[in-house]
Scaffold this motif. Structure first.
Motif, short mmCIF file in Angstrom:
data_model
loop_
_atom_site.label_atom_id
_atom_site.label_comp_id
_atom_site.label_asym_id
_atom_site.label_seq_id
_atom_site.Cartn_x
_atom_site.Cartn_y
_atom_site.Cartn_z
N ASN A 41 0.49 -1.02 -0.03
CA ASN A 41 0.09 0.09 -0.35
C ASN A 41 0.10 1.29 0.28
O ASN A 41 0.80 1.88 -0.22
CB ASN A 41 -1.10 0.21 1.22
N ASN A 75 0.87 3.76 -3.58
CA ASN A 75 0.60 5.55 -3.35
C ASN A 75 1.37 6.08 -2.96
O ASN A 75 1.11 7.48 -3.86
CB ASN A 75 -0.49 5.85 -1.05
N TYR A 112 -3.82 -3.13 -3.53
CA TYR A 112 -3.45 -2.04 -4.06
C TYR A 112 -3.90 -2.25 -5.55
O TYR A 112 -2.38 -2.47 -6.03
CB TYR A 112 -3.24 -1.51 -3.69
#
Length: 300
Positions: free
Chosen positions: A55, A59, A91
């Protein structure tokens, strides 16, 4: 646990935004995830979907792509979301799909002249300049991460996983392009780190050979470069790129100067060859005329 293998025609849906996609095929994979060509069901548009379990990494890349959104060479990101498959959370970022081939594939298929190589790399350096001006270094630049857009005839950077702020330690790198592995500097993010990679790319494209720091040292590369037929000015420029600290604006200026000279030299060589052909044709014509004249005189 590894990243799940998605299947062709499989439909997936973003957990929070609800966007639905249909998987077309896998485009590639790396240490942190996989990339798939997908079709957005609502619009029938095609995108590249990068899926990972990391994650933080996904991001970070999404934020960097948005930070570089005004740099035309950098790929665009459309959305970021979670994905739940078989009770596992993944993700993803949905990226612009570039229809074309990466530079690694491109150079395998065709021979590039020295001036074509320098012209290609100049475009890459101009993109790097813009990234450097924002205080970042690309870090893991390599031919596989640069796409040639078939539709718009542009070069596009498709992976920002190795990007680092100037002064930070570079965590993602490719050994064959890493100056630390070649004992030519440290692995701290600086303009000269990227420019070492660019120099290695130029040498690799000219020599048409891959290099391995476990089997060779930098002097082996310089020796090989000195044995090929390129200008003294270009050789000196490349050696400086391997051994000296560089700034991207000065590097680009020097590269452009050599590129212009290479193009001029190529044009002059073409003119000389054309003149030589014209002379041969002229001499053949004169010879034919003399032969014909003698033949006519003998007939009289």
């Amino acid at each position: 646990m590894g990243i799940i293998e998605l299947q062709t025609y499989q439909q997936i849906k973003g957990k929070w935004k609800g966007t639905q996609y249909e998987v077309v095929k896998k485009l590639g994979e790396g240490g942190l995830g996989k990339v798939y060509l997908v079709k957005r069901i609502k619009t029938n548009q095609y995108f590249a979907l990068k899926i990972t379990k990391d994650n933080i990494s996904i991001n970070r890349e999404y934020n960097l792509i948005n930070k570089f959104k005004n740099i035309e060479m950098v790929i665009n990101a459309l959305e970021i979301d979670d994905l739940e498959i078989e009770n596992e959370i993944y993700y993803y970022i949905c990226l612009e799909y570039i229809d074309g081939m990466n530079l690694q594939e491109y150079v395998k298929r065709r021979f590039l002249s020295v001036d074509a190589i320098l012209g290609l790399v100049l475009v890459i350096v101009e993109g790097l300049n813009k990234i450097h001006s924002l205080g970042y270094v690309l870090g893991d630049l390599k031919l596989e991460n640069i796409m040639l857009d078939k539709r718009f005839k542009q070069l596009r950077i498709i992976d920002l996983g190795g990007v680092a702020k100037k002064g930070e330690f570079i965590n993602e790198y490719t050994p064959g392009y890493d100056r630390s592995k070649w004992n030519c500097g440290n692995r701290v993010a600086s303009e000269s780190y990227d420019l070492f990679i660019v120099t290695m790319i130029i040498i690799r494209l000219i020599i048409r050979e891959e290099f391995n720091p476990r089997l060779q040292n930098i002097n082996d590369i310089i020796k090989k470069m000195n044995s090929i037929d390129i200008s003294k000015e270009l050789k000196e420029f490349l050696i400086a790129g391997l051994k000296e600290e560089q700034q991207s604006n000065f590097f680009a200026k020097g590269l452009r100067k050599i590129y212009n000279r290479e193009k001029l030299s190529k044009r002059n060589n073409m003119i000389e060859k054309l003149d030589a052909r014209i002379n041969v044709i002229f001499l053949c014509s004169v010879s034919l005329l003399i032969t014909t004249t003698i033949f006519i005189l003998l007939k009289l």
